[in-house]
Design a protein around this motif. Sequence first.
Motif, PDB file in Angstrom:
ATOM      1  N   ALA A 123       4.776  73.813  36.398  1.00  0.00           N
ATOM      2  CA  ALA A 123       6.139  73.245  36.429  1.00  0.00           C
ATOM      3  C   ALA A 123       7.018  73.991  37.412  1.00  0.00           C
ATOM      4  N   ASP A 124       6.892  75.327  37.426  1.00  0.00           N
ATOM      5  CA  ASP A 124       7.678  76.132  38.371  1.00  0.00           C
ATOM      6  C   ASP A 124       7.309  75.783  39.801  1.00  0.00           C
ATOM      7  N   LYS A 125       6.007  75.574  40.042  1.00  0.00           N
ATOM      8  CA  LYS A 125       5.553  75.215  41.392  1.00  0.00           C
ATOM      9  C   LYS A 125       6.116  73.863  41.809  1.00  0.00           C
ATOM     10  N   LEU A 126       6.095  72.913  40.874  1.00  0.00           N
ATOM     11  CA  LEU A 126       6.655  71.593  41.171  1.00  0.00           C
ATOM     12  C   LEU A 126       8.152  71.678  41.443  1.00  0.00           C
ATOM     13  N   ARG A 127       8.852  72.505  40.635  1.00  0.00           N
ATOM     14  CA  ARG A 127      10.290  72.657  40.836  1.00  0.00           C
ATOM     15  C   ARG A 127      10.580  73.308  42.187  1.00  0.00           C
ATOM     16  N   GLN A 128       9.770  74.334  42.532  1.00  0.00           N
ATOM     17  CA  GLN A 128       9.942  74.996  43.819  1.00  0.00           C
ATOM     18  C   GLN A 128       9.685  74.027  44.976  1.00  0.00           C
ATOM     19  N   GLN A 129       8.640  73.209  44.840  1.00  0.00           N
ATOM     20  CA  GLN A 129       8.347  72.224  45.873  1.00  0.00           C
ATOM     21  C   GLN A 129       9.481  71.213  46.000  1.00  0.00           C
ATOM     22  N   ALA A 130      10.039  70.806  44.843  1.00  0.00           N
ATOM     23  CA  ALA A 130      11.157  69.852  44.867  1.00  0.00           C
ATOM     24  C   ALA A 130      12.374  70.473  45.557  1.00  0.00           C
ATOM     25  N   GLU A 131      12.638  71.757  45.273  1.00  0.00           N
ATOM     26  CA  GLU A 131      13.762  72.443  45.905  1.00  0.00           C
ATOM     27  C   GLU A 131      13.542  72.581  47.407  1.00  0.00           C
ATOM     28  N   GLU A 132      12.304  72.885  47.797  1.00  0.00           N
ATOM     29  CA  GLU A 132      11.995  73.009  49.226  1.00  0.00           C
ATOM     30  C   GLU A 132      12.141  71.672  49.935  1.00  0.00           C
ATOM     31  N   LEU A 133      11.700  70.602  49.262  1.00  0.00           N
ATOM     32  CA  LEU A 133      11.848  69.261  49.842  1.00  0.00           C
ATOM     33  C   LEU A 133      13.320  68.885  49.981  1.00  0.00           C
ATOM     34  N   GLN A 134      14.119  69.276  48.965  1.00  0.00           N
ATOM     35  CA  GLN A 134      15.554  68.993  49.029  1.00  0.00           C
ATOM     36  C   GLN A 134      16.202  69.738  50.184  1.00  0.00           C
ATOM     37  N   LYS A 135      15.815  71.024  50.355  1.00  0.00           N
ATOM     38  CA  LYS A 135      16.353  71.808  51.465  1.00  0.00           C
ATOM     39  C   LYS A 135      15.940  71.201  52.799  1.00  0.00           C
ATOM     40  N   LEU A 136      14.685  70.752  52.875  1.00  0.00           N
ATOM     41  CA  LEU A 136      14.196  70.124  54.108  1.00  0.00           C
ATOM     42  C   LEU A 136      14.965  68.843  54.394  1.00  0.00           C
ATOM     43  N   HIS A 137      15.216  68.079  53.333  1.00  0.00           N
ATOM     44  CA  HIS A 137      15.979  66.834  53.493  1.00  0.00           C
ATOM     45  C   HIS A 137      17.382  67.119  54.028  1.00  0.00           C
ATOM     46  N   VAL A 138      18.024  68.148  53.445  1.00  0.00           N
ATOM     47  CA  VAL A 138      19.368  68.523  53.908  1.00  0.00           C
ATOM     48  C   VAL A 138      19.336  68.997  55.353  1.00  0.00           C
ATOM     49  N   ALA A 139      18.307  69.803  55.682  1.00  0.00           N
ATOM     50  CA  ALA A 139      18.186  70.320  57.046  1.00  0.00           C
ATOM     51  C   ALA A 139      17.947  69.192  58.047  1.00  0.00           C
ATOM     52  N   LEU A 140      17.091  68.232  57.670  1.00  0.00           N
ATOM     53  CA  LEU A 140      16.817  67.096  58.564  1.00  0.00           C
ATOM     54  C   LEU A 140      18.054  66.218  58.732  1.00  0.00           C
ATOM     55  N   LYS A 141      18.798  66.044  57.635  1.00  0.00           N
ATOM     56  CA  LYS A 141      20.025  65.253  57.716  1.00  0.00           C
ATOM     57  C   LYS A 141      21.044  65.946  58.610  1.00  0.00           C
ATOM     58  N   GLU A 142      21.140  67.288  58.448  1.00  0.00           N
ATOM     59  CA  GLU A 142      22.055  68.065  59.279  1.00  0.00           C
ATOM     60  C   GLU A 142      21.636  67.992  60.743  1.00  0.00           C
ATOM     61  N   GLN A 143      20.331  68.109  60.969  1.00  0.00           N
ATOM     62  CA  GLN A 143      19.820  68.053  62.343  1.00  0.00           C
ATOM     63  C   GLN A 143      20.105  66.695  62.974  1.00  0.00           C
ATOM     64  N   ALA A 144      19.971  65.632  62.165  1.00  0.00           N
ATOM     65  CA  ALA A 144      20.212  64.285  62.686  1.00  0.00           C
ATOM     66  C   ALA A 144      21.677  64.057  63.012  1.00  0.00           C
ATOM     67  N   SER A 145      22.569  64.891  62.447  1.00  0.00           N
ATOM     68  CA  SER A 145      24.003  64.733  62.665  1.00  0.00           C
ATOM     69  C   SER A 145      24.551  65.700  63.710  1.00  0.00           C
ATOM     70  N   ARG A 146      23.676  66.517  64.316  1.00  0.00           N
ATOM     71  CA  ARG A 146      24.116  67.550  65.251  1.00  0.00           C
ATOM     72  C   ARG A 146      23.610  67.292  66.664  1.00  0.00           C
ATOM     73  N   ASP A 147      24.441  67.666  67.625  1.00  0.00           N
ATOM     74  CA  ASP A 147      24.049  67.630  69.030  1.00  0.00           C
ATOM     75  C   ASP A 147      23.173  68.849  69.312  1.00  0.00           C
ATOM     76  N   SER A 148      21.998  68.639  69.847  1.00  0.00           N
ATOM     77  CA  SER A 148      21.035  69.731  70.015  1.00  0.00           C
ATOM     78  C   SER A 148      21.498  70.774  71.029  1.00  0.00           C
ATOM     79  N   LEU A 149      22.294  70.396  72.010  1.00  0.00           N
ATOM     80  CA  LEU A 149      22.719  71.342  73.045  1.00  0.00           C
ATOM     81  C   LEU A 149      23.869  72.226  72.567  1.00  0.00           C
ATOM     82  N   THR A 150      24.897  71.621  72.004  1.00  0.00           N
ATOM     83  CA  THR A 150      26.124  72.360  71.679  1.00  0.00           C
ATOM     84  C   THR A 150      26.215  72.777  70.213  1.00  0.00           C
ATOM     85  N   GLY A 151      25.438  72.150  69.352  1.00  0.00           N
ATOM     86  CA  GLY A 151      25.544  72.442  67.929  1.00  0.00           C
ATOM     87  C   GLY A 151      26.696  71.732  67.246  1.00  0.00           C
TER      88      GLY A 151
END
Length: 315
Positions: A123-151
């Motif tokens: 269960a802890d492993k599943l929760r950790q994986q879910a948290e990592e996926l959530q962080k990845l989702h947030v990071a990808l969403k942030e990346q999709a909203s940012r200009d790669s050159l200027t930030g």
Amino acid sequence: MNTIYQRIFEYTPDALLVVDPTGRITLANAQAETLFGYDRSELIGQPVEILVPPRFVTHHARHRAGFNAEAHSRPMGAAVELSALRKDGFEFPVDIMLSPMFMKGHPLTLCVVRDISERKAAADKLRQQAEELQKLHVALKEQASRDSLTGLLNRRGFHELASQMLRTAHRRQESTALLMIDLDHFKQVNDRRGHLEGDHVLKMVAETLKATARENDIVARHGGEEFIMAILGDDEAESLVAAERVRTAIAAIPNTQSRITASIGVATFKPELQKREVSQILEEMFGQADRALYAAKKNGRNQVCHFSALKTKAP
């Protein structure tokens, strides 16, 4: 104890303990020996709290007294996390079932203890994986909203936050200003100094805009050499002051191979009594700021122009 029940008690895969009303262990099966690391002769007659981590002993004793006062079956699968203690001091997670019983007229409690270490680890492993996926989702969403050159935010990210700002402005009945900022003669920077210098200039402008903006201002690269800024709470006069501050800051950027200036078009949205679609308001402000920017360019560049200053012309 009946022979058949003795065999069931002895060989059930879970650890079984029988506890008297004083909290003393009166019976223990073979699995209890294996689970807790005690010989049953070491368990019989001992308080059941020897199997409880020290920090939980007082709470467990109170809970046991309450259970004895109003005995009832307690199934496994309780939401609360429980821990047990081995003879060697090792703690491990357990699930426990409690069931009141009578033996020869005496009230007792049957405790069924199950080691859930593997289940909890899974269960802890599943929760950790879910948290990592959530962080990845947030990071990808942030990346999709940012200009790669200027930030800075890109056009998509800006429109999303600016729409929220306009909703806030409507709720508070406050003005909102939109600044459209275009670098003057930027093509010449790329043509004469190269794209590396051009990228350097764009990064320096982005840093300048971030430094000039207030905490709640929204700054983005709209594309190419064009930047935009949304400001909550500024009326027409205040938005002109803010735009002039931005223009001056850009003109003062050091460490570039040629002087950088910008033309700025400004549009101000005033609170309305009748609510309109945010997308419609934002599109209107972009159109007004773009027209004001064109006028600033036409009038000589390196200046600020507000849409209200333009003479109304037929299309």
